[in-house]
Scaffold this active site. Structure first.
Site, PDB file in Angstrom:
ATOM      1  N   THR A 106       0.853  -1.186   0.000  1.00  9.76           N
ATOM      2  CA  THR A 106       0.000   0.000   0.000  1.00  9.76           C
ATOM      3  C   THR A 106       0.884   1.229   0.000  1.00  9.76           C
ATOM      4  O   THR A 106       1.551   1.501   0.975  1.00  9.76           O
ATOM      5  CB  THR A 106      -0.883   0.023   1.258  1.00  9.76           C
ATOM      6  OG1 THR A 106      -1.552  -1.207   1.337  1.00  9.76           O
ATOM      7  CG2 THR A 106      -1.866   1.149   1.209  1.00  9.76           C
ATOM      8  N   THR A 182       8.196  -3.524   1.346  1.00  9.27           N
ATOM      9  CA  THR A 182       9.635  -3.276   1.490  1.00  9.27           C
ATOM     10  C   THR A 182      10.436  -4.514   1.867  1.00  9.27           C
ATOM     11  O   THR A 182      11.633  -4.563   1.616  1.00  9.27           O
ATOM     12  CB  THR A 182       9.901  -2.190   2.550  1.00  9.27           C
ATOM     13  OG1 THR A 182       9.255  -2.569   3.767  1.00  9.27           O
ATOM     14  CG2 THR A 182       9.381  -0.853   2.081  1.00  9.27           C
ATOM     15  N   ASP A 183       9.787  -5.526   2.475  1.00 10.13           N
ATOM     16  CA  ASP A 183      10.563  -6.644   3.026  1.00 10.13           C
ATOM     17  C   ASP A 183      11.445  -7.333   1.990  1.00 10.13           C
ATOM     18  O   ASP A 183      12.598  -7.638   2.249  1.00 10.13           O
ATOM     19  CB  ASP A 183       9.626  -7.691   3.649  1.00 10.13           C
ATOM     20  CG  ASP A 183       9.165  -7.266   5.025  1.00 10.13           C
ATOM     21  OD1 ASP A 183       9.478  -6.120   5.423  1.00 10.13           O
ATOM     22  OD2 ASP A 183       8.497  -8.072   5.699  1.00 10.13           O
ATOM     23  N   LYS A 261      17.659  -4.156   2.464  1.00  5.61           N
ATOM     24  CA  LYS A 261      16.907  -3.604   3.594  1.00  5.61           C
ATOM     25  C   LYS A 261      17.705  -3.913   4.862  1.00  5.61           C
ATOM     26  O   LYS A 261      17.991  -5.072   5.139  1.00  5.61           O
ATOM     27  CB  LYS A 261      15.512  -4.247   3.680  1.00  5.61           C
ATOM     28  CG  LYS A 261      14.644  -3.623   4.761  1.00  5.61           C
ATOM     29  CD  LYS A 261      13.217  -4.178   4.753  1.00  5.61           C
ATOM     30  CE  LYS A 261      12.384  -3.447   5.795  1.00  5.61           C
ATOM     31  NZ  LYS A 261      10.981  -3.872   5.816  1.00  5.61           N
TER      32      LYS A 261
END
Lengths: 460, 663
Positions: A106, A182-183, A261
């Site tokens: 989202t 983002t993971d 990340k």
């Protein structure tokens, strides 16, 4: 369970049924502790089955314990229906055309205060309503490819995404933005770097670390930075565009093969490892930090190679790892293994026989480093030389996740170990760098006076 | 159209409108006036809890960084989220218009990545929940079955997430006052916000030390009907929360928001009143400010029956060096490169200088909003009805001609950076249009002089939504029972106890405010001192010394207990406590033996003291010829007091002196 008791089960469900009260009922509840009045809300499936959730007139939610309830009276019913109002996205010929491909994260949303539901905004009209600045940057069109959480992205999605990108490029789009959780954004960024070769335009991945329903979310600014990059940047590569500092100041454009990340929750979680980012991007401008990037072109040619061998594994070595793990992978028919080894690229001796057996059976094994920064240098110590003798190939300074994606992609094209080796060790989109710049490794350690002084002087 | 005085004297108009509104100073305003105004008032009292750590992270609570000190700073911009109707909330829109850059000053000792919204919340601090439960029970609220953490949006940047995490513990309680019972809407536990360091132009700076500290908010119904009653209720809530002994005290530890409205007016929230004694003046003035705005509304509608929809202002930017800009302030702005704009407000003659608060007129309502919404620092305007000399000087005749104004119009000359002018003009227009409607919904900032200024548009109810980062917390019967067992006696019971002990009323407030009744009780039962003696020792003697001395360290109640226990142990007469308290309080670490000798105490027997009476009487007779028997007693008493202190009760010394006379 049916919609009228959404989320309720066990004693709570029985109670609602016995008083003929549904979700969205305006209810008066008498309890042994006192009386409550409000709207019965759906219950989260993961919460217990002993409480009813009520929204009080002041907007607060409270839970009421089933065993304290004496009576419930339904005195009204208000079901919530939502629709996100759309405002037509303004289009002008002076602006470049950007396509936003959605994968499920989202990036913009609207909030329903009555239920607390977050409604994703995705169509250009919806996005324009949520982030009106986008209209100053580009002509935006959108397409939702799938709706999966980041952790559920995999080879199937990579291939579809790569093909969709190829199609957009051939149709003449000026830039592509990919909304992504983002993971695993860096896995997908690597996959697209390999599957979409020599793109003529920027392909920008973007997401948010703080949900877009909150006023301090990084989503809007990330989206502004990403569309600006897609529309205006001269950089025709797959990039990740996320916050540079945690402050609302500028984003960094990380090369899709060198990004990772690095924090579970920080806004500035993405870091270019072992190198420096390609550029900084703010609302006002894009500032390249290096010159060796591929320039934007006017042609519409691109090579899409959407292949992936799924029987590849990435194992993170730890002291006392037992050989049965490698043996199991071999027996299960895995074709390639990436090891994230210690230090310069080492594993313990008890694994040697299993490794020898795996290689003999045709499993290709590549060594990366769990230090993330630096190269696998396997000739420095005997251990490394032994491992190379066994057939393990050091993968230079490729990041473990990137090496995993690359091996899957290479094995999707050839099974010949020599060809695999040649492809694996040929740098693509900077996944292996010939040299490591001195400023490619900076971890500032808080607590040290000089660093504290530095930290104090600049925005985080 | 009503006739407007043609030669308007702003100062006189201000006085006349003040009378027209019926404003009187608070001391001269009888209670009936508030009744006639339809004055009602509710309270939101924020009280920090005495916990070791913050509410949603493990940072220590209650440590404040010195002014100007910080380890790091970071920047955020708050962005409104849209409600389901796709509309921006009024506050949200205003805050977005201001385009504020918010800077946080972080001290590593007191703030972590949670505080700046770079980490999701940790589990709610159970210590805070326990204290909140006690307070919820003391307020006689209905305790919820399950605590749901809710996000309440704030876009001013005072919380880096853009929302405050808050949860209702109990609803519908009661607060007994001597003459009425105030109903309580709710008691919630929530995290405190940042402290504002500065707010200049488009940059607002906060420190994060106070952020995240646990507090409870008590919200009452608007049941208070006079300014004094509001203060009484505020005191009562303070006594109640302090009676737990688990809340923080000191500046900023308890803060009141006061909701005021009058008949025909609107709920206006006066935020963050730091001292209860400011409240009566603030709410009194707010009641009359609302009254003034209603009279203004009436006046404007009489002049312009079409109201706001038919009203249109006109403005002209002054882009070449204009001869009419003659006041020092406007010239300064001009020379600084600010844009100057003349605005005509049709039909507003006599309104700009219309009384709103003591020393403030309607023009201030506009100027306040220019500061807050358009971010233009004051002074940001001059106007045609200025009565403060600093705002005078512009040749409004020329400005009127330039704008083509009519006799019944008023004019503003505003200035600011060119980028802020569009918002500034919208702001002026919006405020003037609101004048046709009466009292705008606002939160206002309190000043110690009892006046207030616009702070922001009052947020609507549509700013609450569940915190998806936290799971609900069940509040079981056992938890409530445990809290119930910890409860101190209720404040009304404490008051009855004080009366029973025959403690004078003037001592009540001090004892309750500092939660000292339990100490009195303990000393009375364990050390066998008369409760009245202990109560007065604290409420008179200690209070007096606190106002006079600067002790080396903080006072804890153990010192008081220790002092009285020492007196008992040594078999001293209780009166000596009054003498020992000053040195014992000033030097909290000093040995009590040393304190005793520092006041010159020497042990003496009763007989030794009594034996001196006859000698002293003879000496007095030699020195003095007064026939007044009292003079002699007083003189002898004066000589004996230092010797008797701690050795013999003064009442007995006096009796012995009197007894000696008859011999």
């Amino acid at each position: 369970m049916s919609e009228i008791f959404k989320g309720y089960r066990g004693p709570a469900l029985e109670l609602l049924k016995s008083f003929h009260v549904r979700v969205w009922s305006e209810a008066r509840i008498q309890t042994t502790r006192g009386d409550f009045q409000g709207i019965v809300l759906p219950r989260s499936e993961n919460d217990d089955d002993r409480h009813i959730v009520l929204k009080l007139p002041n907007g607060y939610n409270v839970g009421i314990a089933v065993e304290t309830i004496r009576h419930i009276e339904e005195c009204g019913y208000k079901e919530a229906h939502y629709k996100i109002p759309e405002r037509e996205f303004p289009v002008s010929p002076e602006k470049r055309n950007v396509k936003l491909l959605g994968t499920g994260g989202t990036i913009a949303s609207r909030l329903d205060y009555r239920t607390g539901a977050v409604i994703p905004a995705f169509s250009p009209g919806e996005l324009y309503g949520a982030v009106p600045e986008l209209a100053d940057i580009c002509n935006l069109t959108t397409e939702k490819l799938f709706a999966v959480f980041s952790e559920n992205m995999g080879p199937t999605q990579y291939k579809i995404l790569a093909q969709a990108i190829g199609e957009e490029i051939r149709k003449g789009i000026h830039g592509i933005v990919i909304g992504h959780g983002t993971d695993t954004m860096h896995h997908t960024a690597a996959a697209l770097s390999y599957m979409v070769q020599h793109p003529p335009i920027p392909i920008v991945m973007v997401g948010s670390q703080r949900s877009s329903d909150r006023p301090s979310s990084d989503a809007a600014l990330n989206l502004i930075h990403a569309t600006k990059t897609a529309a205006e940047a001269d950089i025709a590569e797959v990039m990740v565009c996320m916050f540079g500092p945690t402050s609302d100041e500028y984003g960094l454009l990380h090369r899709g093969t060198r990004v990772r990340k690095m924090h579970s929750s920080y806004r500035s979680t993405f870091r270019t490892i072992g190198d420096i980012p390609i550029a900084m991007v703010s609302r006002e401008k894009i500032t390249p930090l290096r010159q060796d990037y591929n320039r934007r072109r006017d042609d519409r040619t691109v090579e899409v190679i959407p292949v992936f061998e799924e029987r590849v594994s990435l194992i993170y070595y730890y002291p006392n790892m037992h050989p049965d793990i490698i043996e199991a992978l071999t027996d299960l028919g895995y074709k390639g293994i990436i090891i994230a080894g210690t230090g310069l690229g080492h594993v313990n001796k008890p694994l040697y026989p299993a490794i020898r057996r795996a290689v003999e059976k045709g499993v290709v094994i590549y060594m990366t480093v769990q230090t993330l920064w630096g190269y696998a240098h396997m000739f420095v110590y005997d251990t490394g030389r032994d491992l190379m003798t066994l057939g393990i190939v050091p993968a230079e300074n490729m990041l473990p996740e990137v090496a995993y994606i690359k091996l899957g992609w290479v094995l999707g094209q050839t099974a010949d170990p020599d060809r695999v080796k040649e492809m694996m060790l040929t740098p693509i989109c900077g996944d292996i760098t010939e040299r490591e710049p001195y400023n490619g490794y900076l971890i500032y350690q808080g607590g040290i006076p000089e660093v504290e002084e530095f930290i104090k002087r600049f925005h985080k | 159209m009503k006739i407007v005085p043609s030669d308007l004297d702003p100062q006189r108009n201000f006085e006349e409108t003040r009378q027209r509104v019926g404003y009187t100073p608070r001391q001269e305003t009888p209670a009936e006036v508030y009744q006639q105004l339809g004055f009602i008032c509710g309270l939101e009292v924020h009280q920090q809890l005495q916990t070791a750590k913050k509410l949603f992270c493990r940072c220590p609570a209650g440590i404040y960084q010195p002014d100007g000190y910080y380890d790091a700073e970071l920047i955020r911009h708050m962005r409104p989220t849209l409600s389901e109707l796709g509309e921006y909330d009024g506050t949200a829109l205003m805050e977005f218009k201001t385009r504020k850059t918010v800077i946080y000053h972080i001290d590593n000792r007191t703030a972590c990545t949670y505080d700046v919204d770079d980490t999701p919340p940790f589990k709610l601090n159970p210590e805070a929940l326990e204290i909140a439960l006690e307070i919820a029970l003391l307020l006689q609220t209905t305790i919820v079955g399950e605590l749901h953490i809710t996000r309440k949006q704030y876009l001013d940047g005072s919380i880096p997430t853009g929302f405050q995490r808050t949860a209702i513990v109990g609803i519908e309680g009661r607060l007994p006052l001597p003459h009425k019972t105030v109903r309580v809407i709710q008691l919630s536990v929530e995290e405190d916000a940042c402290r504002e360091v500065s707010d200049v132009g488009h940059v607002r700076v906060y420190t994060t030390d106070r952020l995240g500290m646990p507090l409870v908010e008590t919200v009452t119904y608007p049941d208070m009907q006079t300014p004094d009653e509001v203060a009484e209720a505020a005191h009562s809530i303070r006594f109640l929360t302090r009676s737990t002994g688990k809340v923080r005290t000191g500046i900023g530890a308890a803060r009141e928001d006061v909701n005021v409205s009058i008949r025909g007016g609107t709920r206006v929230e006066i935020k963050g009143v730091p001292r209860i004694r400011y409240i009566p003046e603030l709410v009194h003035n707010e009641a009359f400010r609302q009254k003034s705005l209603l009279v203004i509304c009436e006046e404007l509608l009489a002049r312009m029956p079409a109201g706001a929809p038919g009203w249109q202002m006109r403005h002209v930017a002054l882009d070449t060096d204009p001869p009419m800009v003659t006041s020092a302030l406007a010239r300064q702005a001009w020379e600084k490169g600010d844009c100057l704009v003349a605005v005509n407000l049709p039909g507003f003659r006599g309104i700009l200088s219309f009384f709103t608060q003591p020393g403030r007129s309607f023009a201030d309502e506009i100027s306040d909003r220019l500061k807050v919404i358009a971010c233009i620092e004051k002074p940001n305007m001059a106007h045609s009805e200025a009565f403060r000399p600093a705002e005078q000087g512009e040749d409004f005749e020329a400005i009127r001609r330039l704008l083509g104004a009519r006799e019944e119009d008023a004019q503003i000359l505003l200035w600011g950076p060119v980028g802020d002018i569009p918002t500034a003009l919208e702001t002026v227009e919006e405020r003037c249009r609101l004048a046709f409607l009466g009292v705008p919904n606002e939160t206002r900032k309190a000043f110690p002089d009892g006046t207030t200024m616009f702070e922001r548009v009052l947020p609507g109810p549509d700013r609450m939504y569940p915190d998806t980062d936290s799971a609900p917390i069940a509040i079981t019967e056992e938890m409530i029972e445990r809290a119930r067992r910890r409860l101190p006696p209720r404040v009304d019971r404490r008051l009855a106890q004080l009366r029973e002990w025959n403690v004078p009323e003037d001592a009540f407030a001090y004892l309750l405010r500092h939660n000292l009744v339990p100490l009195v009780e303990r000393i009375a039962s364990e050390l066998r001192f008369a409760p009245r003696f202990v109560a007065l020792f604290l409420a008179h003697r200690l209070k007096h010394l606190q106002g006079r001395l600067r002790p080396d360290g903080p006072l804890d109640v153990g010192r008081i207990y220790g002092l009285l226990a020492f007196i008992r142990e040594r078999g001293l007469e209780p009166e000596i406590a009054f003498e020992m308290l000053a040195p014992a309080y000033e030097h909290p670490d000093a040995d009590l033996e040393a304190v005793l000798s520092s006041i010159g105490y020497v042990p003496r027997s009763r007989d030794d003291i009594i034996a001196r009476i006859s000698v002293l009487r003879e000496e007095f007779a030699r020195r003095n010829t007064s026939r007044d028997a009292g003079a002699g007693r007083r003189w002898i008493m004066g000589r004996l007091r230092p010797l008797a202190l701690g050795n013999m009760p003064m009442a007995e010394v006096a009796a012995a002196i009197r007894a000696g006379e008859s011999l």
